[in-house]
Design a protein around this motif. Sequence first.
Motif, short mmCIF file in Angstrom:
data_model
loop_
_atom_site.label_atom_id
_atom_site.label_comp_id
_atom_site.label_asym_id
_atom_site.label_seq_id
_atom_site.Cartn_x
_atom_site.Cartn_y
_atom_site.Cartn_z
N UNK A 382 -39.61 58.63 -135.61
CA UNK A 382 -39.34 60.06 -135.78
C UNK A 382 -38.09 60.46 -135.02
N UNK A 383 -37.89 59.87 -133.85
CA UNK A 383 -36.75 60.22 -133.01
C UNK A 383 -35.42 59.90 -133.70
N UNK A 384 -35.31 58.68 -134.20
CA UNK A 384 -34.04 58.27 -134.82
C UNK A 384 -33.90 58.76 -136.26
N UNK A 385 -35.04 59.09 -136.91
CA UNK A 385 -34.97 59.53 -138.30
C UNK A 385 -34.32 60.90 -138.42
N UNK A 386 -34.52 61.76 -137.41
CA UNK A 386 -33.98 63.11 -137.45
C UNK A 386 -32.82 63.28 -136.47
N UNK A 387 -32.25 62.18 -136.03
CA UNK A 387 -31.14 62.24 -135.07
C UNK A 387 -29.81 62.13 -135.80
N UNK A 388 -28.77 62.65 -135.15
CA UNK A 388 -27.42 62.62 -135.70
C UNK A 388 -26.47 62.05 -134.65
N UNK A 389 -25.41 61.40 -135.12
CA UNK A 389 -24.38 60.85 -134.25
C UNK A 389 -23.12 61.67 -134.40
N UNK A 390 -22.49 62.04 -133.29
CA UNK A 390 -21.24 62.80 -133.33
C UNK A 390 -20.13 61.92 -133.88
N UNK A 391 -19.41 62.45 -134.87
CA UNK A 391 -18.35 61.69 -135.50
C UNK A 391 -17.00 62.38 -135.39
N UNK A 392 -16.96 63.50 -134.68
CA UNK A 392 -15.70 64.21 -134.52
C UNK A 392 -15.94 65.68 -134.24
N UNK A 393 -14.86 66.42 -133.99
CA UNK A 393 -14.94 67.85 -133.71
C UNK A 393 -13.70 68.52 -134.26
N UNK A 394 -13.78 69.86 -134.42
CA UNK A 394 -12.63 70.57 -134.97
C UNK A 394 -11.54 70.71 -133.91
N UNK A 395 -10.40 71.21 -134.32
CA UNK A 395 -9.23 71.25 -133.43
C UNK A 395 -9.46 72.14 -132.23
N UNK A 396 -10.08 73.32 -132.42
CA UNK A 396 -10.28 74.25 -131.31
C UNK A 396 -11.21 73.65 -130.27
N UNK A 397 -12.32 73.03 -130.72
CA UNK A 397 -13.26 72.42 -129.78
C UNK A 397 -12.63 71.24 -129.05
N UNK A 398 -11.87 70.42 -129.80
CA UNK A 398 -11.20 69.28 -129.17
C UNK A 398 -10.19 69.74 -128.14
N UNK A 399 -9.45 70.81 -128.44
CA UNK A 399 -8.47 71.34 -127.49
C UNK A 399 -9.14 71.87 -126.25
N UNK A 400 -10.30 72.55 -126.44
CA UNK A 400 -11.05 73.06 -125.29
C UNK A 400 -11.53 71.91 -124.40
N UNK A 401 -12.07 70.86 -125.02
CA UNK A 401 -12.55 69.72 -124.24
C UNK A 401 -11.40 69.04 -123.50
N UNK A 402 -10.24 68.93 -124.17
CA UNK A 402 -9.07 68.32 -123.52
C UNK A 402 -8.61 69.17 -122.35
N UNK A 403 -8.68 70.51 -122.51
CA UNK A 403 -8.27 71.40 -121.41
C UNK A 403 -9.18 71.22 -120.20
N UNK A 404 -10.49 71.18 -120.45
CA UNK A 404 -11.43 70.96 -119.34
C UNK A 404 -11.19 69.61 -118.67
N UNK A 405 -10.95 68.59 -119.47
CA UNK A 405 -10.71 67.26 -118.89
C UNK A 405 -9.48 67.27 -118.01
#
Length: 417
Positions: A382-405
């Motif tokens: 059940x755990x893995x059947x309803x789980x998702x893997x992150x495969x990317x993010x949009x430009x605004x979210x990526x820019x925010x994460x880069x800024x924090x880093x």
Amino acid sequence: MNAPRQGLFASLLIVSFAFHTFLLVLATTHQLNENRASQGQLITSQLVTDSLTELEPANRVSLALLANRYATNPSVASIRILDANAQVLATGGLTKTREGEVFVRDALQNEKKVGIIEITLIEPSIGEILRTQWIAILCSLIFHALLWLAYRAIARPSRTEYLARINNESRLKFEIQTLTQALEQEKHNAALTIAQAQQAAQNKAKAQEEKAPVSEKPTLSLNIQYYDPKQLLDSVNKTVSVPYFNLCQIFLNKATELCLQHYKLNSSDIWTLHKFDEKGASISICSEKPNALACLTMISSVFQLLSEVLYKRYREEKRFVLQTRSAIACPIEEMQLSSSQAAERLVQQLVAKESALHVPNTLLKEIADHFELISMPNPTNVLTRHAFVFNGMDAATAELAQTFRTEILKSKQSKAS
């Protein structure tokens, strides 16, 4: 009570006897060679003198008698008397087939060559030399045997020395046994202390989970673990691993602080379940808080970026470092798992630099527009059947994460300088 190192001394005596015998044979051979050279020259000269009158004209009978007379010398192997044209006139000698040293001399009469005298003297073999020197070799053997007996008598320890050595060995044996027992006891005490400390830490962690202010409310948990397929953590000294764990905890704290500020949450809204060690780290947040999932997802993304920077830098410096993986999960009633347990199990299905998510569909809408999610391959429960893997993010979210880093790395560099 035997003398010390009798075997070594016996080996030295055997080598000495062999070397002495070799020198004796060598000296005898050298002396015989010199005597044979002098004797050969003398006999050759005498035979030339005695045979001059019989060579011109050649008298074979007289020459044969003369050769046989000289051949009675035990040192002579063979004698040949030749004329000026190298024709054999007479021979003599009892051991004509015996090899030896050959002496040749021309017979001259009025400065005219009238014949050639050729005498072969016996060259004794090693066996013959040993037979002639058996007395000296026997004396050498007796001398070395006396040395062996004298050593056994002189070097043998006295009764007092023997008893003292026995007592010293007994005392050393007792001290070694005492030290061994003390070392084993110390190891046992250290193992007991470590076990008690681990038990206390587990009890403390359980108590913190039980006393969590939002234990009765739905929670989301973020679990971060090291990707260590070669099990390097088991072979690393604590003096290396503990500072590395502390640095990872600092990065996690900084990322949490910035994300809480950005999503306008209080520091009390999120709490640490488990700080960084060889099993990773875990934090939780109440899922009823606004932007709770977005905040937790951003913390995971920022930490993964920081972990990647740290991994590259430490690899260049050839220092110990591991890549990380993370997972966010909610409680799973079907499997009777809390959010922290579910996140811990989910992260074990990932490899380096991967992040996964298992939350209700109502919460997925908060991040669906900012993150690209794909279903986890090969689900088994059940755990893995309803789980998702992150495969990317949009430009605004990526820019925010880069800024924090970047902000966290700059603050770290400024403190270091």
